[in-house]
Design an enzyme around this catalytic site. Sequence first.
Site, short mmCIF file in Angstrom:
data_model
loop_
_atom_site.label_atom_id
_atom_site.label_comp_id
_atom_site.label_asym_id
_atom_site.label_seq_id
_atom_site.Cartn_x
_atom_site.Cartn_y
_atom_site.Cartn_z
N GLY A 11 -5.66 15.60 -30.59
CA GLY A 11 -6.22 14.60 -29.69
C GLY A 11 -5.25 14.30 -28.57
O GLY A 11 -4.46 15.16 -28.16
N CYS A 12 -5.27 13.10 -28.10
CA CYS A 12 -4.43 12.66 -26.99
C CYS A 12 -2.96 12.92 -27.30
O CYS A 12 -2.46 12.51 -28.34
CB CYS A 12 -4.66 11.17 -26.78
SG CYS A 12 -3.42 10.34 -25.79
N PHE A 13 -2.25 13.62 -26.40
CA PHE A 13 -0.85 13.93 -26.69
C PHE A 13 0.04 12.70 -26.65
O PHE A 13 1.09 12.68 -27.28
CB PHE A 13 -0.29 15.07 -25.85
CG PHE A 13 -0.49 15.04 -24.36
CD1 PHE A 13 -0.52 13.88 -23.61
CD2 PHE A 13 -0.63 16.24 -23.69
CE1 PHE A 13 -0.68 13.91 -22.24
CE2 PHE A 13 -0.79 16.28 -22.31
CZ PHE A 13 -0.82 15.10 -21.59
#
Length: 177
Positions: A11-13
């Site tokens: 997902g979002c880094f």
Amino acid sequence: MAQEIATLAGGCFWCTEAVYQNLKGVSAVESGYIGGEKPDPTYEQVCSGTTGHAEAIRISFDPDIISYADLLDIFFATHNPTTLNRQGNDVGTQYRSAIFPHSPEQEAEARVAIDRAQADHDDPIVTTIEPDGPWYPAEDYHQQYWDRVGDRNPYCMAVIPPKLAKLRKGFADRIDG
């Protein structure tokens, strides 16, 4: 001190980076892009979902202090590996759950880790194992995002503290400090 590399997309880094940056044996965590077709993509291009890249992190670690298996167990405990191309409100292939092994040994360990993690999930794990490919570091303003500005970002405040709580609960002995 031997160093190995692990590349994970969950997902979002910003959210995955925050989980790994304070672990014993981890010397660096870099946010970036992997698994796509366009050379040198920008954040905006990756977010459009048209490049094929995943937001990912590249972890430099000392396997004598923390094992690749431990990194994978933390990965599966701190994101939802059962949602295809989605983590919470982030939707698209750029937010897929994927492991990018750097060796045949890492690939074998990734398969074992998926099987191990499946016991903790009612739905099937959809995490992919993809070939290691060109790595493109994200723009500087994405690096160490949580430490620098995450507490001023409502999205981060909603997503990252629960991940860190899971980390503290299940892996307290792996946290540095």
